[in-house]
Every structure is written in C-alpha cells, then in structure tokens.
Design a protein around this motif. Structure first.
Motif, PDB file in Angstrom:
ATOM      1  N   GLN A 115      22.966  19.465 -39.907  1.00  0.00           N
ATOM      2  CA  GLN A 115      22.442  19.094 -41.219  1.00  0.00           C
ATOM      3  C   GLN A 115      21.469  17.922 -41.058  1.00  0.00           C
ATOM      4  O   GLN A 115      21.847  16.877 -40.510  1.00  0.00           O
ATOM      5  CB  GLN A 115      23.579  18.679 -42.166  1.00  0.00           C
ATOM      6  CG  GLN A 115      24.423  19.836 -42.664  1.00  0.00           C
ATOM      7  CD  GLN A 115      25.371  20.396 -41.611  1.00  0.00           C
ATOM      8  OE1 GLN A 115      26.028  19.652 -40.884  1.00  0.00           O
ATOM      9  NE2 GLN A 115      25.430  21.714 -41.508  1.00  0.00           N
ATOM     10  N   ASP A 133      27.858  14.164 -42.386  1.00  0.00           N
ATOM     11  CA  ASP A 133      28.250  15.016 -41.256  1.00  0.00           C
ATOM     12  C   ASP A 133      29.664  15.563 -41.443  1.00  0.00           C
ATOM     13  O   ASP A 133      30.540  15.402 -40.605  1.00  0.00           O
ATOM     14  CB  ASP A 133      28.135  14.233 -39.940  1.00  0.00           C
ATOM     15  CG  ASP A 133      28.304  15.124 -38.714  1.00  0.00           C
ATOM     16  OD1 ASP A 133      28.012  16.326 -38.814  1.00  0.00           O
ATOM     17  OD2 ASP A 133      28.742  14.618 -37.666  1.00  0.00           O
ATOM     18  N   SER A 136      30.889  19.018 -38.786  1.00  0.00           N
ATOM     19  CA  SER A 136      30.984  19.040 -37.323  1.00  0.00           C
ATOM     20  C   SER A 136      32.418  18.950 -36.811  1.00  0.00           C
ATOM     21  O   SER A 136      32.765  19.570 -35.804  1.00  0.00           O
ATOM     22  CB  SER A 136      30.158  17.909 -36.723  1.00  0.00           C
ATOM     23  OG  SER A 136      28.786  18.132 -36.935  1.00  0.00           O
TER      24      SER A 136
END
Length: 369
Positions: A115, A133, A136
């Motif tokens: 992203q 984030d 992940s």
C-alpha cells in the motif's frame, strides 16, 4: 485513553478519499464527522499506472505516497475544522494507504501486499499518531491480508437473531457473513467498480457511471458474460482476496478480444452484470440463507447495480447500510478507525476465519505524533 479516532480510506476504485471522525468511548462507534475529497486527476493516473510494472517505479511510488499523505492530511484538517475538534483530542489516525500490489502467498510462499502511503509525513502534517500498514502482518502469518473489515462489520451490524450479509463494493467487492450464532466469515467476491469505472472513463470520459444510468441503457451480452464468469478466481473457495493485479484493463482486453464489434454501452451493461452476478453467487453460496444483504461502498450508490443484485437475490432484502445506521460511504473509513484503535490497544484486528492466517494478529505499525 481518548476514544476519538480518525479513519481514512482511498479504495481500489480511486474515486476519492473518505474520512470519518469516530468516537469509540462507549465501545460502540459514533460518527462525529465525515469529509471526503476527490483524488487529483494526475495523482489518480499515477496511482493507477503504479498497479502495473513500469519505469522508475521506486521513485514514482515514493512520490505518490507523499502526495497521497498530503491529500489525506487535507481531509483530516477538514474533519477537525468541521467538527470543532482539536488534533490533541484524537488518539490516532488509521490510514490504509493505496493498494498497488496484492499478491499474498505467491512467489515464495509468503507473497506480499503493498500500500502506497507516507504515514510519517501524515503524522507530521496533522500532529496526530498514525497507524498504517494493516495488511502485512496477516500476510506474514500466512493469511490473505484481506478483507480486514468483517470483524468491524460484526460489531456494527451483527444480530443475534439472524444472519446478516454485508457487501462492500469498492473497486473490488468483498462479502462479510455475520452468522446469527456469532460466527464471522468473509472474502473477496471479485470485481466491484474497477472494471466498470475503467470502461466508462474510456468511452464516455466520465470517471464512473453515475447511478448505473449508462449500463441501464445497454443490454447484457450473454456470451461475453459467460467468458467473464469463467475466471477461475470466481470459483475458488475462501479464504481468498484479489485486486487490480487480476481484474485490470489488460484482463478485460483479453476477454473482449472475441467481441470487438460489441457496443461499448452493452459491454458496460455486461460488466455491471458481472459484478452483480459474482456478488450474488457469493451471497447465495456462503450466505447461510440470509434474508438481509446490506451494501456499502460506492457501489451502493449505483442504482442499476443495486436493482440487479435484488433481482438475483429475490429471497433477500438488498439495502444500503444507511438502513442499518451507517451511510454506505462511511463504513470502510470507520472500519480503519476501529482497526487503528485495536492496534493502539494491542488487540487483534484480523480473523483467522476470514483471512486463513495462522491466527488473529495485532495489525499495523504506529507512527507517533
């Protein structure tokens, strides 16, 4: 600990940025403010281009992340100003960023999800801690990294007396199955607005087909629809997730190769039917005979698409999430405000039953104010 959080979302459709100011102080979400802004045409074009390999990608991606963070900051400032809220009263911003690659479990067994964002810059520009984030960690734990919203949907829309389906139609569509027994499932259904928006932009110059009016003037091409529905992803069992890595202009061009004489308006009608059919099939196959399908995301504003969903699901009531208490364009941003809160509190934000990871995980990284 303050109960105010901001959630920001710029979805796969790239139609704009939505932000909400959410109050979780009563352990239920109350939306105190909503702001939205279009993504500048040059930035939108660059973010779209970065979905596929190209020259000087690292440099362009870094600058794209900077530009997106500045646009996010503008939405935050608008939220604070309209609501009369000082930045110091907000515990954190949940900023998802813009997905440009999503390939979980591929290549080396772990894969990756990417992203674009610059949460450090966003923290600097707003004076508020940023959580980013989110996907992940779930991918690292063997999961799909998506969808992440079903746990939030359960707290917001779940009912003890009936199974509720929540369908988010952004660029990609995803379904949450909120069981009457408290169980939660969810997965990506397939394309949402991404292909329709691309085709509309290409042939009308408009960013999207407002109310589905253009598609409604066309007729569905049965042979083309069959070809589109043969995409293996649509028949793949959950857990599963997808993005523009699969459903993109190149994918569509390949499917259209044998239909070169088709009228553009008929292709638009068929692409709308593809989204409706993929979503309806998912709801029928995994929806536990639910009688309620609540739709959020930009697709909820597509009148023609909503009519087609209702026609394909005659046993269910198809309504926008507005009918359940939260406007369709605020749901995903509110979900990322909730996910930021989960991270700040050290609580899990993902569900093993949804992503297929080894277990629920605390998601995201915190960038202090």
């Amino acid at each position: 600990m303050p109960g105010l959080y901001i959630g920001l979302m710029s979805g796969t459709s790239l139609d704009g940025i939505d932000g909400v100011l959410a109050d979780f102080s009563q352990d239920k979400v109350a939306i105190l403010g909503h702001a939205s802004a279009p993504i500048a045409p040059d930035l939108r074009a660059e973010l779209l281009a970065l979905n596929t390999p190209g020259p000087n990608e690292l440099h362009r991606a870094a600058l794209g992340g900077n530009a997106l963070a500045r646009a996010y900051a503008d939405v935050v400032h608008s939220l604070l100003e309209r609501s009369g809220t000082p930045a110091s009263a907000v515990r954190a911003i949940g900023a998802h960023g813009q997905t440009v690659r999503h390939r979980p479990q591929e290549f080396d067994g772990t894969g990756y999800t990417l992203q674009l964002n610059n949460p450090s810059l966003l923290a600097e520009r707003t004076g508020i801690a940023v959580v980013a984030d989110f996907r992940s960690r779930d991918v690292a734990a063997g999961g799909q990294g998506a969808p992440l919203v079903p746990a939030f949907h359960q707290g917001l829309f779940g009912r003890p007396d009936e199974t509720v389906l929540v369908l988010n139609i952004g660029g990609i569509s995803n379904l949450s199955v909120l069981g009457a027994d408290g169980s939660v499932a969810g997965f990506d259904c397939g394309p949402g607005n991404a292909l329709m928006d691309h085709w509309c932009q290409l042939h009308t110059g408009q960013a999207f087909d407002k109310n589905g009016a253009w598609a409604a003037r066309g007729r569905v091409l049965p042979d083309l629809l069959v070809t589109l529905l043969q995409e293996p992803f649509l028949r793949q069992p959950p857990p599963k997730s997808t993005g523009r890595d699969l459903f993109n202009p190149a994918w569509l061009a390949g499917k259209l190769a044998a239909h070169a004489s088709a009228r553009p308006v008929d292709v638009q009608a068929t692409l709308t039917e593809l989204t409706a059919s993929a979503c309806a099939t998912s709801a029928s196959s995994y929806g536990k005979n639910s009688k309620l399908l609540a739709v959020c995301g930009g697709g909820a504003l597509n009148t023609h698409l909503m009519r087609r969903l209702q026609a394909l699901l005659p046993g269910a009531s198809v309504v926008p999430t507005d009918a359940l208490g939260l406007p369709a364009l605020q749901v995903e941003a509110a979900a990322f405000a909730w996910l930021a809160r989960q991270t700040v509190r050290g609580q899990t934000g993902s569900l093993q039953s949804v992503t297929g990871a080894q277990g629920a995980r605390v998601l995201g990284a915190v960038y202090p104010a």
